[in-house]
Design an enzyme around this catalytic site. Structure first.
Site, short mmCIF file in Angstrom:
data_model
loop_
_atom_site.label_atom_id
_atom_site.label_comp_id
_atom_site.label_asym_id
_atom_site.label_seq_id
_atom_site.Cartn_x
_atom_site.Cartn_y
_atom_site.Cartn_z
N GLY A 47 0.48 -1.79 0.04
CA GLY A 47 -0.04 -0.20 -0.44
C GLY A 47 1.22 1.48 0.02
O GLY A 47 0.23 2.57 0.64
N VAL A 52 -0.88 6.35 4.67
CA VAL A 52 0.37 5.77 5.63
C VAL A 52 1.07 4.72 4.92
O VAL A 52 3.22 5.07 5.29
CB VAL A 52 -0.07 4.75 6.41
CG1 VAL A 52 0.48 4.10 7.34
CG2 VAL A 52 -1.41 5.44 7.30
N TYR A 84 -15.97 -2.57 7.16
CA TYR A 84 -14.91 -2.42 7.49
C TYR A 84 -13.94 -3.12 8.45
O TYR A 84 -12.91 -3.06 8.84
CB TYR A 84 -14.72 -0.71 7.12
CG TYR A 84 -13.44 -0.34 7.75
CD1 TYR A 84 -11.77 -0.14 6.24
CD2 TYR A 84 -12.42 0.75 9.17
CE1 TYR A 84 -11.02 -0.25 6.98
CE2 TYR A 84 -11.16 0.57 9.47
CZ TYR A 84 -9.91 0.23 7.74
OH TYR A 84 -9.01 0.89 8.11
N THR A 94 -5.67 6.23 15.02
CA THR A 94 -6.94 7.30 15.43
C THR A 94 -7.17 7.82 13.46
O THR A 94 -6.39 7.04 13.20
CB THR A 94 -6.27 8.11 16.58
OG1 THR A 94 -7.06 9.11 16.34
CG2 THR A 94 -5.81 9.26 15.75
N ASN A 95 -7.92 8.45 13.27
CA ASN A 95 -8.29 9.59 12.44
C ASN A 95 -6.90 10.28 11.61
O ASN A 95 -6.11 11.52 12.74
CB ASN A 95 -8.89 10.85 12.34
CG ASN A 95 -10.78 10.11 12.22
OD1 ASN A 95 -10.19 9.01 12.97
ND2 ASN A 95 -11.74 10.36 12.01
N TRP A 106 -20.76 18.46 7.20
CA TRP A 106 -21.25 17.45 7.32
C TRP A 106 -21.92 17.27 8.78
O TRP A 106 -20.95 17.34 9.13
CB TRP A 106 -21.32 15.90 6.51
CG TRP A 106 -20.92 15.81 4.71
CD1 TRP A 106 -21.42 16.77 3.91
CD2 TRP A 106 -20.45 14.93 4.88
NE1 TRP A 106 -20.66 16.35 3.17
CE2 TRP A 106 -20.57 15.16 2.83
CE3 TRP A 106 -20.26 13.51 4.45
CZ2 TRP A 106 -20.37 14.57 2.38
CZ3 TRP A 106 -19.21 12.80 3.64
CH2 TRP A 106 -19.52 13.54 2.31
#
Ligand code: GDP
Length: 319
Positions: free
Chosen positions: A16, A21, A142, A170-171, A208
């Site tokens: 990836g 990341v 997920y 985390t995010n 949102w």
């Protein structure tokens, strides 16, 4: 059994490597002096194909693996494409973990996420809270896949003695993120919206949800440093949280992003869009106690991200 630290010439597969990341991991390892990183674009190696993954591992013989390959996306993408999220992630991780076992890889660093914890886990969330309650429905597919990957790593440690650690991120945000307005996570989506609103001299910008949920964010280079730390050190846990320890409401985050971008219009909140989990703060004391700590504050990280976004925006948004 204490592990041997990788040498700079050991073959390390970063799965990836074009993602948020993975690309940060490649930057971190290369600048630390690692010279034998193995990478493949998904067009050359589809990690969902078992035979292809097995053949690749047999020919390249990686000694260490960092699995940052995953199907990821923001709240809308997770909600709209649960079948893709569960299938792609189950297939990718099953093939990679099994290939690591077959080739006796010395250590696997597997990327998980704090969104796999129960929706109403006590805050800050500790590793022990996994599987103690129902999941947030918008990212259940997920989460189920990622929990299966983590449990597969634990089962392989128990049965085969395979060495691995799952990093519950985390995010994350930063250079290399996906800025698609529908599928991305909140920071790239809001940064792009604010940027385009500024250029159009718009009076308003839509956000949102209610703006009330709280989120913790970590700059991706700090995440890559955590992955490198776990590659180079003994880690006496099967999983560790990786977070900044600081949380902010979506409304305040949006104001901060508008400030960094230079958009001065009004924010319109759209409660028809999902809020997702109300709060998601990780307790990262396990990894901090081992020796890792984050270095990039939120404002600093947003500024770095915006610089990167502005430099590359035309090329990418024209796709
Ligand atoms: P989550 O942390 O798994 O919920 O994923 P996201 O990063 O997609 O969303 C975080 C929060 O940001 C949610 O409460 C969203 O409703 C909110 N949000 C506000 N505006 C946006 C936007 O434009 N895109 C996304 N993805 N989220 C937004």
């Amino acid at each position: 059994m204490p592990m041997t630290k990788p040498s700079f010439s050991d073959p390390i597969f970063v799965a990836g490597h074009r993602g948020l990341v993975g690309s940060a991991v490649v930057r971190a390892l290369e600048s630390a002096g690692y010279t034998n990183l193995i990478t493949r674009r998904s067009s050359d190696l589809d990690l969902r194909e078992q035979a292809a993954v097995r053949a690749f591992f047999a020919s390249e013989q990686p000694r260490y693996v960092i699995c940052a390959a995953a199907m990821v996306g923001g709240i809308a993408a997770n909600n709209d494409f649960p079948g893709t999220f569960i299938y792609d992630n189950l297939a990718i991780q099953t093939n990679v973990i099994e290939a690591c076992r077959q080739q006796a890889v010395k250590k696997l660093i597997y990327l998980g996420s704090t969104c796999i914890y129960p929706k109403h886990a006590p805050q800050p969330i500790q590793e022990e809270h996994l599987l103690t309650g129902p999941l947030e429905e918008t990212n259940e597919a997920y989460a189920i896949a990622k929990i299966a990957g983590l449990k597969m790593c634990e089962a392989y440690a128990k049965q085969y003695g395979m060495s691995s650690i799952t990093l519950m991120a985390t995010n994350l945000y930063g250079q290399g993120d996906n800025f698609d307005l529908e599928k991305s996570h909140v920071i790239p989506a809001l940064m792009r919206k604010a940027h385009e609103a500024k250029l159009a001299d718009a009076k308003t910008m839509t956000v949102w949800g209610t703006g009330k949920p709280l989120r913790e964010f970590l700059y991706v280079d700090d995440m890559a440093a955590a992955a490198r730390y776990c590659l180079e050190h003994d880690t006496p846990y099967s999983m560790v949280n990786v977070g900044s320890g600081e949380e902010i409401s979506i409304a305040d985050l949006c104001r901060l992003i508008c400030d960094v971008v230079g958009f001065r219009g009004e924010l319109i909140f759209n409660p028809e869009k999902p809020d997702g989990t109300p709060r998601k703060l990780a307790d990262s004391s396990r990894l901090r106690d081992l020796g890792w700590s984050p270095t990039v504050g939120l404002r600093d990280g947003l500024e770095k991200t915006y610089r990167w976004f502005s430099q590359t925006a035309n090329a990418r948004l024209g796709d």
